[in-house]
Design a protein around this motif. Structure first.
Motif, PDB file in Angstrom:
ATOM      1  N   GLU A  44      -6.984  15.344  -8.642  1.00  0.00           N
ATOM      2  CA  GLU A  44      -6.742  14.566  -7.216  1.00  0.00           C
ATOM      3  C   GLU A  44      -6.456  13.199  -7.542  1.00  0.00           C
ATOM      4  N   CYS A  45      -6.866  12.650  -8.647  1.00  0.00           N
ATOM      5  CA  CYS A  45      -6.418  11.379  -9.285  1.00  0.00           C
ATOM      6  C   CYS A  45      -4.795  11.378  -9.377  1.00  0.00           C
ATOM      7  N   LEU A  46      -4.653  12.353 -10.441  1.00  0.00           N
ATOM      8  CA  LEU A  46      -3.023  12.531 -10.804  1.00  0.00           C
ATOM      9  C   LEU A  46      -2.352  12.774  -9.813  1.00  0.00           C
ATOM     10  N   ALA A  47      -2.677  13.610  -8.547  1.00  0.00           N
ATOM     11  CA  ALA A  47      -1.907  14.034  -7.498  1.00  0.00           C
ATOM     12  C   ALA A  47      -1.586  12.733  -6.950  1.00  0.00           C
ATOM     13  N   GLU A  48      -2.490  11.724  -6.728  1.00  0.00           N
ATOM     14  CA  GLU A  48      -2.319  10.755  -5.822  1.00  0.00           C
ATOM     15  C   GLU A  48      -1.237   9.881  -6.740  1.00  0.00           C
ATOM     16  N   ALA A  49      -1.388   9.704  -7.778  1.00  0.00           N
ATOM     17  CA  ALA A  49      -0.466   8.766  -8.630  1.00  0.00           C
ATOM     18  C   ALA A  49       0.930   9.255  -8.696  1.00  0.00           C
ATOM     19  N   LEU A  50       1.033  10.603  -8.679  1.00  0.00           N
ATOM     20  CA  LEU A  50       2.326  11.218  -8.460  1.00  0.00           C
ATOM     21  C   LEU A  50       3.034  11.354  -7.214  1.00  0.00           C
ATOM     22  N   ARG A  53       3.847   7.684  -6.582  1.00  0.00           N
ATOM     23  CA  ARG A  53       4.672   6.969  -7.415  1.00  0.00           C
ATOM     24  C   ARG A  53       4.219   5.897  -7.952  1.00  0.00           C
ATOM     25  N   ILE A  54       2.897   5.892  -8.471  1.00  0.00           N
ATOM     26  CA  ILE A  54       1.972   4.909  -9.147  1.00  0.00           C
ATOM     27  C   ILE A  54       2.878   4.763 -10.264  1.00  0.00           C
ATOM     28  N   GLU A  55       3.316   3.513 -10.633  1.00  0.00           N
ATOM     29  CA  GLU A  55       4.081   3.068 -11.977  1.00  0.00           C
ATOM     30  C   GLU A  55       3.191   2.525 -13.087  1.00  0.00           C
ATOM     31  N   PHE A  56       1.986   2.298 -12.935  1.00  0.00           N
ATOM     32  CA  PHE A  56       1.250   1.584 -13.955  1.00  0.00           C
ATOM     33  C   PHE A  56      -0.131   2.333 -14.063  1.00  0.00           C
ATOM     34  N   GLY A  57      -0.520   2.161 -15.639  1.00  0.00           N
ATOM     35  CA  GLY A  57      -1.833   2.584 -15.723  1.00  0.00           C
ATOM     36  C   GLY A  57      -1.907   3.921 -16.165  1.00  0.00           C
ATOM     37  N   VAL A  58      -3.125   4.555 -16.648  1.00  0.00           N
ATOM     38  CA  VAL A  58      -3.503   5.845 -16.783  1.00  0.00           C
ATOM     39  C   VAL A  58      -4.136   6.270 -15.469  1.00  0.00           C
ATOM     40  N   TRP A  59      -3.485   7.721 -14.971  1.00  0.00           N
ATOM     41  CA  TRP A  59      -4.159   7.973 -13.844  1.00  0.00           C
ATOM     42  C   TRP A  59      -4.185   9.729 -14.190  1.00  0.00           C
ATOM     43  N   GLY A  60      -5.289  10.135 -13.941  1.00  0.00           N
ATOM     44  CA  GLY A  60      -5.470  11.737 -13.936  1.00  0.00           C
ATOM     45  C   GLY A  60      -5.199  12.206 -15.522  1.00  0.00           C
ATOM     46  N   GLY A  61      -5.316  11.280 -16.362  1.00  0.00           N
ATOM     47  CA  GLY A  61      -4.984  11.684 -17.869  1.00  0.00           C
ATOM     48  C   GLY A  61      -3.731  11.476 -18.484  1.00  0.00           C
ATOM     49  N   LEU A  62      -2.892  11.132 -17.514  1.00  0.00           N
ATOM     50  CA  LEU A  62      -1.326  10.682 -18.048  1.00  0.00           C
ATOM     51  C   LEU A  62      -0.991   9.347 -17.640  1.00  0.00           C
ATOM     52  N   THR A  63      -0.363   9.035 -18.604  1.00  0.00           N
ATOM     53  CA  THR A  63       0.189   7.522 -18.679  1.00  0.00           C
ATOM     54  C   THR A  63       1.495   7.457 -17.853  1.00  0.00           C
ATOM     55  N   GLU A  64       1.861   6.203 -17.762  1.00  0.00           N
ATOM     56  CA  GLU A  64       3.018   6.160 -16.817  1.00  0.00           C
ATOM     57  C   GLU A  64       4.238   6.728 -17.464  1.00  0.00           C
ATOM     58  N   ARG A  65       4.372   6.912 -18.663  1.00  0.00           N
ATOM     59  CA  ARG A  65       5.580   7.540 -19.149  1.00  0.00           C
ATOM     60  C   ARG A  65       5.520   9.117 -19.022  1.00  0.00           C
ATOM     61  N   ASP A  66       4.141   9.708 -19.210  1.00  0.00           N
ATOM     62  CA  ASP A  66       4.031  11.034 -18.942  1.00  0.00           C
ATOM     63  C   ASP A  66       4.296  11.434 -17.475  1.00  0.00           C
ATOM     64  N   ARG A  67       3.960  10.535 -16.529  1.00  0.00           N
ATOM     65  CA  ARG A  67       4.200  10.815 -15.092  1.00  0.00           C
ATOM     66  C   ARG A  67       5.566  10.701 -14.512  1.00  0.00           C
ATOM     67  N   ARG A  68       6.339   9.609 -15.267  1.00  0.00           N
ATOM     68  CA  ARG A  68       7.922   9.653 -15.083  1.00  0.00           C
ATOM     69  C   ARG A  68       8.425  11.098 -15.509  1.00  0.00           C
TER      70      ARG A  68
END
Length: 96
Positions: A44-50, A53-68
């Motif tokens: 749920e955390c990762l889904a919200e960040a994606l 489009r949350i740009e900063f921090g670790v969310w759901g175990g992924l860094t901003e670079r991972d999410r981008r």
């Protein structure tokens, strides 16, 4: 964001962590990701960040670079929660 959608935050493993720990520089990101490893609401955390489009921090175990990188690979996803839950379902299905 609706309150129902944000309810996952109440069960987040990082709830008692210092917020600065989750917005760490690259040297400390491994520690931040470790907090996420056993979190019951990681998806749920990762889904919200994606989705947001949350740009900063670790969310759901992924860094901003991972999410981008993930967002670039799948630019047309409307609901990341549906995609992530579907992927979890496929991983949990026994083969054979």
């Amino acid at each position: 964001m609706t309150s129902a959608r944000a309810q996952w935050r109440e069960n987040a493993a990082c709830g008692s962590s210092d917020a600065d720990d989750l917005f760490a520089d690259s040297a400390r990101q491994r520690q931040a990701k470790a907090v996420c490893a056993g979190c019951p609401v990681r998806t749920e955390c990762l889904a919200e960040a994606l989705d947001e489009r949350i740009e900063f921090g670790v969310w759901g175990g992924l860094t901003e670079r991972d999410r981008r990188a993930l967002l670039r690979r799948r630019p047309n996803v409307v609901s990341w929660l549906a995609v992530l839950e579907s992927a979890q379902g496929r991983m949990a299905t026994p083969v054979g």
